[in-house]
Write an enzyme that holds these catalytic residues in place. Structure first.
Site, PDB file in Angstrom:
ATOM      1  N   LYS A  71       0.826  -1.210   0.000  1.00  0.00           N
ATOM      2  CA  LYS A  71       0.000   0.000   0.000  1.00  0.00           C
ATOM      3  C   LYS A  71       0.864   1.265   0.000  1.00  0.00           C
ATOM      4  CE  LYS A  71      -2.316  -1.317   3.672  1.00  0.00           C
ATOM      5  NZ  LYS A  71      -1.817  -2.717   3.785  1.00  0.00           N
ATOM      6  N   THR A  72       1.885   1.298   0.836  1.00  0.00           N
ATOM      7  CA  THR A  72       2.776   2.473   0.869  1.00  0.00           C
ATOM      8  C   THR A  72       3.515   2.619  -0.449  1.00  0.00           C
ATOM      9  OG1 THR A  72       3.049   2.247   3.269  1.00  0.00           O
ATOM     10  CG2 THR A  72       4.679   3.562   2.095  1.00  0.00           C
ATOM     11  N   ASP A 116      -1.264   6.820   6.195  1.00  0.00           N
ATOM     12  CA  ASP A 116      -1.261   5.395   6.514  1.00  0.00           C
ATOM     13  C   ASP A 116      -2.150   5.139   7.730  1.00  0.00           C
ATOM     14  OD1 ASP A 116      -0.603   2.762   6.233  1.00  0.00           O
ATOM     15  OD2 ASP A 116       1.388   2.932   7.144  1.00  0.00           O
ATOM     16  N   THR A 165      -5.676  -1.172   7.001  1.00  0.00           N
ATOM     17  CA  THR A 165      -5.725  -2.627   7.135  1.00  0.00           C
ATOM     18  C   THR A 165      -7.080  -3.078   7.652  1.00  0.00           C
ATOM     19  OG1 THR A 165      -4.763  -2.416   9.355  1.00  0.00           O
ATOM     20  CG2 THR A 165      -3.246  -2.842   7.537  1.00  0.00           C
ATOM     21  N   ARG A 224       6.403  -8.385   1.880  1.00  0.00           N
ATOM     22  CA  ARG A 224       7.249  -7.875   2.963  1.00  0.00           C
ATOM     23  C   ARG A 224       7.915  -9.012   3.728  1.00  0.00           C
ATOM     24  NH1 ARG A 224       4.123  -4.242   6.970  1.00  0.00           N
ATOM     25  NH2 ARG A 224       4.289  -2.759   5.239  1.00  0.00           N
TER      26      ARG A 224
END
Length: 344
Positions: A71-72, A116, A165, A224
């Site tokens: 997402k980032t 975020d 999230t 990740r």
């Protein structure tokens, strides 16, 4: 490095800056480089091209999905491909309307604002954001009590990219103001292998295909985690002066308590508690959390989603219950099942 008398000592500031620069380099800079999320990439590309052709700021974008899916990175790509500056913030950092007002009033025309964990913003800030997203204007309250007045302040047009999230925690008025909502999905193993191969190249790590596939099968569908496991394999190969082979991957991940299905120490602790102490369940969340020595929120939001997704645990009205696959995976006999009768 710097000279301290006769010794040459590493400068921690330089090393940390280099590490941060490397972490940034791991992130793809464009949609073409971004691996996975094919549908979302196509949708974003259309949205950004249409905005560029009309010489306007892109619609506000909400990126929803589990942690570690990009997402980032996508927010940074939106700014890069729009050729706009990027401002980074987070929901927990915006606890008052004044915090948000300070950020919004300093935005440059066309700037991309990334927030975020946007669902964790203060409610007063959320309400200020409604007007800012629609009319590019905010109302600032001056004074207190009966003498308080509202002063309207125009702000520069901007594109808000929110990441969450837990999209269910966003109030409907805020969710409806996003022009596009993207739901990021977990990656399949083929996509993860591409992610790992790309990162291995940037780490200058010679790793064979079998080793890449082994890591891809253990990283829970999350890039990740894939990158993190790859770096542990690199460390293992470096310290033991060995090649990054399939055997090295297995040895390294066994050392770090990651099994062949991607379960870590806490995952196994939860499952073994359900299986052995509670005979497969049902067991309540709070009881389960106390039994493994963790907070209930950690078990519910970090551990359970993966265990449920891989079919080892189910949630029922009475509590958590282990599945048949869980008994088989841990090699434990289900004491609740009766042996098949041979009698007619």
């Amino acid at each position: 490095m710097f000279d301290n008398g006769d010794e040459v000592v590493a400068n921690p500031t330089v090393e940390s800056d280099a590490e941060l620069a490397f972490e940034g380099a791991l992130r793809p800079a464009s949609l073409a480089e971004f691996v996975g999320q094919t549908k979302v990439r196509g949708q974003l590309q259309l949205l950004l091209r249409a905005a560029a052709m009309q010489n306007r700021t892109a619609d506000h974008i909400l990126l929803a999905g589990p942690p570690g899916l990009g997402k980032t990175t996508l927010a940074m790509i939106v700014a890069h491909e729009s050729e706009r500056p990027l401002r980074l913030s987070s929901g927990p950092a915006i606890q008052h309307a004044g915090d948000l007002a300070a950020v919004l009033s300093s935005l440059l025309p066309g700037e991309v604002l990334f927030i975020d964990e946007i669902h964790r913003m203060a409610r007063s800030a959320e309400e200020m954001l409604y007007l800012a997203m629609e009319d590019f204007r905010i109302d600032i309250m001056v004074g207190k009590g009966a003498g308080a007045t509202s002063i309207p302040l125009d702000i520069a047009p901007f594109t808000l990219v929110g990441a969450t999230t837990r999209s269910g925690l966003l109030p409907n008025p805020l969710r409806d103001r996003f022009g596009f909502t993207a739901h990021l999905e977990f990656y399949d193993e083929a996509e993860l292998e591409r992610v790992i191969a790309r990162t291995a190249g940037m780490l200058d790590l010679d790793i064979d295909k079998e080793a890449v596939a082994e890591i891809a099968g253990r990283c829970r569908g999350t890039p990740r985690i894939a990158n993190r496991l790859l770096r542990r394999v690199r460390d293992y190969a470096l310290v033991n002066d060995t090649a990054a082979s399939k055997d090295a991957v297995r040895a390294a991940l066994e050392l770090y308590d990651v099994d062949e299905r991607g379960l870590d120490r806490l995952d196994r602790a939860v499952m073994m508690t359900v299986l052995e102490r509670f005979d497969g369940g049902p067991v309540g969340l709070s009881t389960l959390a106390v039994s493994v020595g963790e907070e209930a929120e950690t078990v519910e939001s970090v551990v359970e989603p993966f265990l449920v997704r891989v079919g080892l645990l189910t949630r029922t009205p009475r509590g958590r219950v282990a599945t048949r696959a869980a008994w088989d995976h841990f090699g434990i006999t289900d004491r609740n099942s009766s042996p098949a009768s041979d009698e007619l």
